[in-house]
Design an enzyme around this catalytic site. Structure first.
Site, PDB file in Angstrom:
ATOM      1  N   GLU A 337     -74.728 -57.358 -48.667  1.00  0.00           N
ATOM      2  CA  GLU A 337     -76.196 -57.426 -48.725  1.00  0.00           C
ATOM      3  C   GLU A 337     -76.898 -57.137 -47.393  1.00  0.00           C
ATOM      4  OE1 GLU A 337     -76.660 -60.783 -52.221  1.00  0.00           O
ATOM      5  OE2 GLU A 337     -76.251 -61.488 -50.215  1.00  0.00           O
TER       6      GLU A 337
HETATM    7  C1  TNX Z   1     -74.720 -63.273 -53.266  1.00  0.00           C
HETATM    8  S1  TNX Z   1     -72.067 -62.327 -53.324  1.00  0.00           S
HETATM    9  C2  TNX Z   1     -74.253 -63.424 -51.981  1.00  0.00           C
HETATM   10  C3  TNX Z   1     -74.508 -64.687 -51.269  1.00  0.00           C
HETATM   11  C4  TNX Z   1     -75.277 -65.654 -52.100  1.00  0.00           C
HETATM   12  C5  TNX Z   1     -74.776 -65.602 -53.514  1.00  0.00           C
HETATM   13  C6  TNX Z   1     -75.389 -66.611 -54.409  1.00  0.00           C
HETATM   14  C7  TNX Z   1     -72.300 -62.090 -51.881  1.00  0.00           C
HETATM   15  C8  TNX Z   1     -71.242 -61.384 -51.218  1.00  0.00           C
HETATM   16  N1  TNX Z   1     -73.438 -62.540 -51.341  1.00  0.00           N
HETATM   17  O1  TNX Z   1     -75.174 -64.441 -50.072  1.00  0.00           O
HETATM   18  O2  TNX Z   1     -75.105 -66.919 -51.575  1.00  0.00           O
HETATM   19  O3  TNX Z   1     -75.034 -64.317 -54.029  1.00  0.00           O
HETATM   20  O4  TNX Z   1     -74.753 -66.647 -55.643  1.00  0.00           O
END
Ligand code: TNX
Length: 527
Positions: A337
């Protein structure tokens, strides 16, 4: 004529009748080892109908050559002590033991692999054989589950402590079976992490991935960059106090896990999810100004300054210090992300960071987005939702760690009535967390490309161990079985019955688990 028996005779007859009934009730039914509830389900079980008993006369004879194997014997003795009131003596020996005892053996014939084991239980002896101490340790978890559930209670219980006879041969399907705990959004103390490790060990999990940094907190002491924890570790989601592990405390966690044959995989999430670091050191920002600490739950707004040299001095220092206190092979570099990092910058960054990790003698692990970059041959991509990313990683020769959000994200709510957790990936009921096969999840990607599975607990809404247990149980035991038990031996219809009975054991362990309506919990389980 009415036969009038004297009163005394009648009493005597009643007493005899009682004794006869009692004796016939005490006569033990033949045991059936194949009916025992074991999670994860072992590969092969055969029954021979008798019982082996643990009592005052039982000892644990360890026919290994090192203290390490003896320690596993002691681990088992310590587990059995509170409920049985027995302190089984553990002896390192090469002599064949007298009958009535437990024997641990290390065999060199390589039949069982790294973590496999064989349990042979007769009326006279319980023998646990493995190629490695890790296999003995996994076998001990099976023995625990073969004793009555009350073996897990902290106060002394009534025996007998009997184990059905037969043979169990077992080894894991996947070499990596992990759990991720996000200690950045909400901090968890050393003691809480240790308690979690004990629960993981019970289900033969062998990796604990600690998500040590994120926008809301930096949780590991880095001696060359002290403000990371002084400033970046001071808060958590919601504005609470936060916290961090000193390197000594981290080492204490590593050691505790190691004694349970669990590796620690430390994650420093980069280049996004870095606000805590950016708030601690102004120079890590492109504009040279420190950001404010953040205690909300948005994602994707922060990035390290990818084209500045200081950024790589920072990453190098952090990875050097972390690798020095992490005996496991992996350093997790995050990579998810990074919405405000330009694509070219992202690629440049991930490639450089893999070099740094390699220079410190470790293998990189990262969320599936890292496959946008060139991956080193031994890099592991952790699949969480994007099949294209997973495919690109495998094409480059990388292996995948499977954490599909719709199955293995244990921070997802069970259903619309669950008050903790999130639901961006959907609701994940206990059946969804069980009914999946890593080897058929992503089209074109098979077992040979997969390192293993990992249950992930993000903690935006999870603040303590009680809440952690509610989200993790009973989904984690199912995911542990997905990683351990061959696909052809797994079926939800069979598993849900086993899980229903296993509820009694989770209750004896005082686990705060979600009593899903999909499972018929054995009567002593339900409150
Ligand atoms: C996605 S999955 C994220 C996290 C969040 C999570 C909450 C991923 C690699 N990153 O930063 O905490 O969703 O479900």
């Amino acid at each position: 004529m009415i036969n009038k028996k004297p009163f005394g005779t009648i009493i005597a007859m009643i007493l005899i009748a009682f004794t006869v009934i009692q004796v016939s009730c005490n006569k033990r039914a033949p045991s059936d080892l194949t009916k025992e509830v074991i999670i994860p389900r072992p590969v092969s079980v055969t029954a021979s109908g008798d019982y082996f008993s643990i009592d005052e006369g039982t000892g644990i004879y360890v026919q290994g050559d090192t203290e390490e194997e003896k320690n596993i014997g002691q681990f088992m003795a310590d587990i059995l002590e509170p409920a049985t009131g027995l302190s089984l003596e553990v002896t390192l020996t090469i002599e064949p033991p007298k009958s009535g005892n437990i024997v641990f053996k290390v065999s060199t014939d390589n039949k069982y692999g790294n973590e496999g084991y064989e349990l042979t239980i007769t009326e006279d002896q319980l023998t646990l054989i493995a190629n490695n101490p890790a296999g003995l340790f996994r076998g001990v978890q099976t023995i625990r589950q073969l004793l009555p559930a009350k073996i897990e209670m902290k106060e002394k219980q009534e025996g007998p402590w009997e184990i059905p006879t037969g043979t169990i041969t077992d080894q894991p399907s996947y070499e990596y079976r992990g759990a991720m705990l996000d200690v950045a959004r909400h901090f968890f103390s050393v003691d809480e992490v240790k308690q979690y490790i004990d629960l993981l060990a019970f289900y033969k999990i062998n990796a604990l991935h600690l998500h040590l940094s994120d926008d809301q907190g930096w949780r590991i002491e880095i001696k060359t960059w002290p403000k990371l924890t002084e400033i970046g570790g001071s808060l958590e989601v919601g504005g609470g106090k936060g916290g961090f592990y000193t390197q000594d405390q981290y080492s204490e966690i590593v050691k505790y896990a190691q004694e349970r044959y669990i590796i620690i995989v430390p994650e420093i999430d980069m280049p996004g999810h870095t606000n805590a670091a950016l708030a601690s050191y102004a120079e890590l920002n492109c504009n040279g100004k420190a950001t404010k600490l953040y205690t909300g739950t948005e994602v994707g707004f922060s990035t390290l300054c990818v084209r500045k040299d200081i950024t790589y001095k920072f990453v190098d220092d952090v990875m050097r210090e972390l690798s020095a206190i992490t005996p496991g092979p992996y350093l997790h570099i995050g990579g998810d992300e990074s919405h405000v990092t330009k694509k070219d910058d992202y690629i440049f960054f991930v490639e450089k960071v893999q070099d740094i990790v390699q220079a410190h003698g470790k293998l990189s692990m990262g969320w599936d987005e890292i496959s946008l970059s060139r991956l080193k041959p031994n890099t592991v991509a952790q699949y969480w939702s994007n099949a294209e990313n997973a495919g690109r990683a495998v094409k480059q020769g990388a292996k995948l760690l499977m954490s599909p959000a719709k199955q293995a994200y244990v921070d997802m709510q069970y259903d619309s009535t669950t008050t903790l957790g999130l639901h961006w990936a959907g609701y994940v009921e206990v059946d969804s967390a069980y009914i999946w096969d890593p080897a058929t999840m992503v089209p074109g990607i098979g077992k040979e490309n997969i390192l293993g599975v990992e249950a992930a607990l993000w903690t935006e809404t999870i603040t303590n161990l009680d809440e952690l247990e509610y989200m993790v149980f009973p989904r984690l035991p199912g995911i542990a079985e997905v990683g351990w038990t061959p696909a052809e031996l797994r079926s939800w219809d069979e598993y849900k019955v086993r899980l229903g009975k296993h509820g009694e054991r989770m209750k004896a362990m005082d686990i705060n688990f979600y009593q899903s309506k999909l499972v018929q919990w054995s009567s002593s389980t339900t409150k």
